[in-house]
Design a protein around this motif. Sequence first.
Motif, mmCIF file in Angstrom:
data_model
loop_
_atom_site.group_PDB
_atom_site.id
_atom_site.type_symbol
_atom_site.label_atom_id
_atom_site.label_comp_id
_atom_site.label_asym_id
_atom_site.label_seq_id
_atom_site.Cartn_x
_atom_site.Cartn_y
_atom_site.Cartn_z
ATOM 1 N N ASP A 67 0.841 -1.198 0.000
ATOM 2 C CA ASP A 67 0.000 0.000 0.000
ATOM 3 C C ASP A 67 0.874 1.246 0.000
ATOM 4 O OD1 ASP A 67 -1.629 2.266 0.880
ATOM 5 O OD2 ASP A 67 -3.163 0.775 1.290
ATOM 6 N N SER B 132 -0.601 4.350 -0.708
ATOM 7 C CA SER B 132 -1.487 5.513 -0.588
ATOM 8 C C SER B 132 -2.061 5.717 0.798
ATOM 9 C CB SER B 132 -2.651 5.384 -1.577
ATOM 10 O OG SER B 132 -2.178 5.404 -2.893
ATOM 11 N N GLY B 133 -2.590 4.669 1.377
ATOM 12 C CA GLY B 133 -3.305 4.796 2.640
ATOM 13 C C GLY B 133 -2.409 4.782 3.855
ATOM 14 N N GLY C 117 -12.492 6.005 4.849
ATOM 15 C CA GLY C 117 -12.234 6.011 3.417
ATOM 16 C C GLY C 117 -11.084 5.142 2.963
ATOM 17 N N GLY C 118 -10.761 5.257 1.686
ATOM 18 C CA GLY C 118 -9.704 4.462 1.089
ATOM 19 C C GLY C 118 -8.313 4.818 1.579
ATOM 20 N N LEU C 119 -8.142 6.021 2.112
ATOM 21 C CA LEU C 119 -6.832 6.435 2.600
ATOM 22 C C LEU C 119 -6.626 6.123 4.078
ATOM 23 C CD1 LEU C 119 -6.539 9.906 0.800
ATOM 24 C CD2 LEU C 119 -5.460 7.744 0.142
ATOM 25 N N ASN C 120 -7.678 5.696 4.757
ATOM 26 C CA ASN C 120 -7.636 5.431 6.202
ATOM 27 C C ASN C 120 -7.136 6.653 6.963
ATOM 28 O OD1 ASN C 120 -8.197 3.644 8.347
ATOM 29 N ND2 ASN C 120 -6.041 3.136 8.557
ATOM 30 N N TYR D 258 3.107 -0.900 4.550
ATOM 31 C CA TYR D 258 2.611 0.452 4.281
ATOM 32 C C TYR D 258 3.753 1.456 4.223
ATOM 33 C CZ TYR D 258 -2.249 -0.886 5.088
ATOM 34 O OH TYR D 258 -3.492 -1.452 4.979
#
Length: 172
Positions: free
Chosen positions: A92, A94-95, A102-105, A126
Amino acid sequence: TVLDSGARFIVVQGLPPLGCWPLAKLLTPHFAKDEMGCSAVINKAIMAHNDLLQKTLEEFRRNYPNATIAYADYFNAFKTVMGNLTEFGFSDGSGACCGVGGGLNFNLNNLCGMDGTNTCSNPNAYIHWDGLHLTEAMNKQIARLFLLEGFCQPSFVDLIKRHQSLLQPSLQ
């Protein structure tokens, strides 16, 4: 001041692409994102800053020829990881590992550590810890790129060689 005080080896780190942090992505409309899905405006400003920084470092190198001033290219080291996530051990890019929403946490009103947030099961997968900070795994990869992969000029190997050559007369 540091150079005038006698420093001979300095590493100056450029800025990373802060437009790729979850906070910036959250606040940037889709049409204003670059090819990496990051805030184009923020990253262009960062690139302009880094270009000016490197020009300034050239002036310092001319004015202090006995000092070695290295530039650590954080922006391109980060981009290299983002473009090769699995090669660097990430799933990952992005998040946030720790957060909520949301998708980004990531949620500005409910940051990592607050009630209702969660932490991913594998932070090493991450890049971003909490939307504002990088994970330990990402920091290790950036350091490796600086130290071993040419994202620092002159390289750390050259810095060590120069330091050793300066010590040689005093060792005899």
